[in-house]
Write a protein that holds these residues in place. Structure first.
Motif, mmCIF file in Angstrom:
data_model
loop_
_atom_site.group_PDB
_atom_site.id
_atom_site.type_symbol
_atom_site.label_atom_id
_atom_site.label_comp_id
_atom_site.label_asym_id
_atom_site.label_seq_id
_atom_site.Cartn_x
_atom_site.Cartn_y
_atom_site.Cartn_z
ATOM 1 N N GLU A 43 0.823 -1.213 0.000
ATOM 2 C CA GLU A 43 0.000 0.000 0.000
ATOM 3 C C GLU A 43 0.859 1.265 0.000
ATOM 4 N N ALA A 89 0.816 3.920 -3.126
ATOM 5 C CA ALA A 89 0.422 5.306 -2.885
ATOM 6 C C ALA A 89 1.549 6.295 -3.147
ATOM 7 N N THR A 141 -8.316 -1.054 0.837
ATOM 8 C CA THR A 141 -7.659 -0.593 -0.382
ATOM 9 C C THR A 141 -8.413 -1.086 -1.613
ATOM 10 N N ASN A 155 -6.939 3.522 0.713
ATOM 11 C CA ASN A 155 -5.620 3.011 1.078
ATOM 12 C C ASN A 155 -5.219 3.606 2.434
#
Length: 424
Positions: A26, A30, A313, A318
């Protein structure tokens, strides 16, 4: 491959399970950053990943040694750049370790967890149920057994089956006895006495929860992940309904498939509880829908992201972005996270907008367990292709990860053949 010295910040994650991998993934998705992961030892789920630099450190039983390793790692990473380091744990005992040694660690790490006293007020299950009583939040009838004490008075009103589980998940790891499980289903007074005798001799000294059994199968299980600001205001509640759990003893109770949605009762009750505690950061509450009275009964607070939190997510929220926007600030992410993926509901907090199916199971295997109401929701999402698996990540190019996915799928078939879901 070492962490790029120009990387703006570094997540450092204790642990080595699928939740560890998911959080590293994650952060990579991101922000394009890689995480340093410190497991006891390497394993297929965390090895050869584009998102991870692996640093196995051996047993974590010696907390002072783990703290020393974290301080040495921080000195190494800080020597390359004055960038911030964020420290995470994948299991309850990691969070307790970080909280206990916060004073030694926070000079070098950003720690996105509450103080130790706050965590203990929630994570120890006897404290959790006392708080639920105080706030009039639905939960199963509960008693607490302390190893070495008398059972007689406590057990006189029990009706069986009774659910048994440790108050302290961290302390339970060190308990050793034959037949030990994460959660025990106890069908008689004789079974109860036998189990407690084993616990008495296991070295476990914290409370052991004995709890009313709420009827229903895996599909009655519920979970909700909350995010609270540093001022203690809960702003998000990500609700999910479990389709199927795992039933092998070492992973019993872990969700293997989750359908996302909204639930005002769980969102509002959890927010009230966490704000009463003065929580900050992320917490996850496990619960179960009780068809006898139509209420969701709260079971426990986990002071961290759950092992299978990727359902968030998958639905467009997220959690790495919550951590960065709140604990690192606008210099690292000035956007409003998840605007299109959340909606404000009657509960007064943001909830998930998108319905999505999360699963770690091969789809062919999952289809065997879709005969419940929650399963029917999952079947619709599966047919529509609205399904996500945290291990299926297109950025992973190493062929050894592809081999791991095949072996992992085969292992799921074996586990469910040997340990099928309980009949209801």
């Amino acid at each position: 491959m070492a962490i790029d010295p120009t990387q703006p910040f570094v997540p450092v994650i204790l642990g080595g399970d699928i939740g560890t991998y998911t959080l590293a993934r994650e952060f990579y998705e991101a922000y394009g950053v890689r995480s340093v992961v410190l497991p006891a030892a390497g394993n297929g789920v965390i090895e050869h990943s584009v998102a991870i630099e692996l640093r196995p450190i051996g047993s974590m039983a010696d907390e002072s040694r783990v703290v020393a390793a974290l301080r040495d790692l921080a000195a190494e990473l800080k020597s390359e750049s004055e960038r911030p380091l964020m420290l995470f744990g994948s299991l309850d005992f990691h969070i307790m370790l970080i909280a206990k040694h916060r004073e030694q660690l926070e000079a070098q790490y950003v720690i996105p967890y509450p103080e130790l006293e706050t965590i203990e007020a929630a994570a120890l299950k006897e404290n959790f149920y006392a708080l639920a009583d105080k706030l009039d939040i639905a939960h199963p009838r509960t008693a607490v057994y302390y190893p070495g004490t008398e059972l007689q008075e406590m057990a006189k009103d029990f009706t069986y089956p009774v659910i048994g589980k440790p108050s302290s998940s961290g302390d339970w790891i060190a308990a050793k006895f034959e037949g030990k499980q994460k959660i025990h289903t106890i069908n008689s007074r004789a079974e109860l006495e036998s189990l407690l005798a084993k616990i008495d001799g296991s070295g476990y000294t914290s409370g052991y929860i004995l709890q009313e059994y709420v009827p229903g199968g895996d599909d009655a299980m519920r979970l909700c992940t909350y995010f609270a600001t540093q001022e203690g205001k809960v702003i998000f509640a990500g609700y999910g309904e479990v389709v199927i759990e795992e039933h092998a003893p070492l992973v019993l109770g872990n969700s293997a498939a989750i359908v996302t949605g909204q639930n005002d009762q769980m969102a509002a009750d959890g927010a009230r509880m966490l704000e009463e505690l003065g929580w900050r950061g992320i917490a996850m509450i496990d619960a179960k829908y009780d068809r006898r009275d139509g209420k969701i009964k709260f079971f426990e607070i986990n002071p961290r992201l759950g092992r299978n939190h990727f359902y968030l997510t998958a639905a467009g929220v997220n959690p790495a972005r919550f951590y960065v926007t709140e604990f690192l600030g606008a210099d690292f992410d000035a956007s409003d996270p998840h605007t299109d993926a959340v909606m404000e509901t009657a509960a007064g907090v943001l909830q998930l907008r998108r319905e999505q199916l999360f699963t770690v199971l091969p789809h062919h295997l999952l289809r065997r367990f879709l005969d419940s109401e929650t399963g029917k929701k999952a079947a619709v999402l599966l047919k529509a292709g609205k399904v996500s698996n945290p291990l299926k990540f297109s950025a992973e190019k190493n062929p050894r990860r592809k081999l791991y996915l095949v072996l992992n799928a085969v292992n799921h078939y074996r586990k469910y053949k040997k340990f099928p879901p309980r009949a209801q």
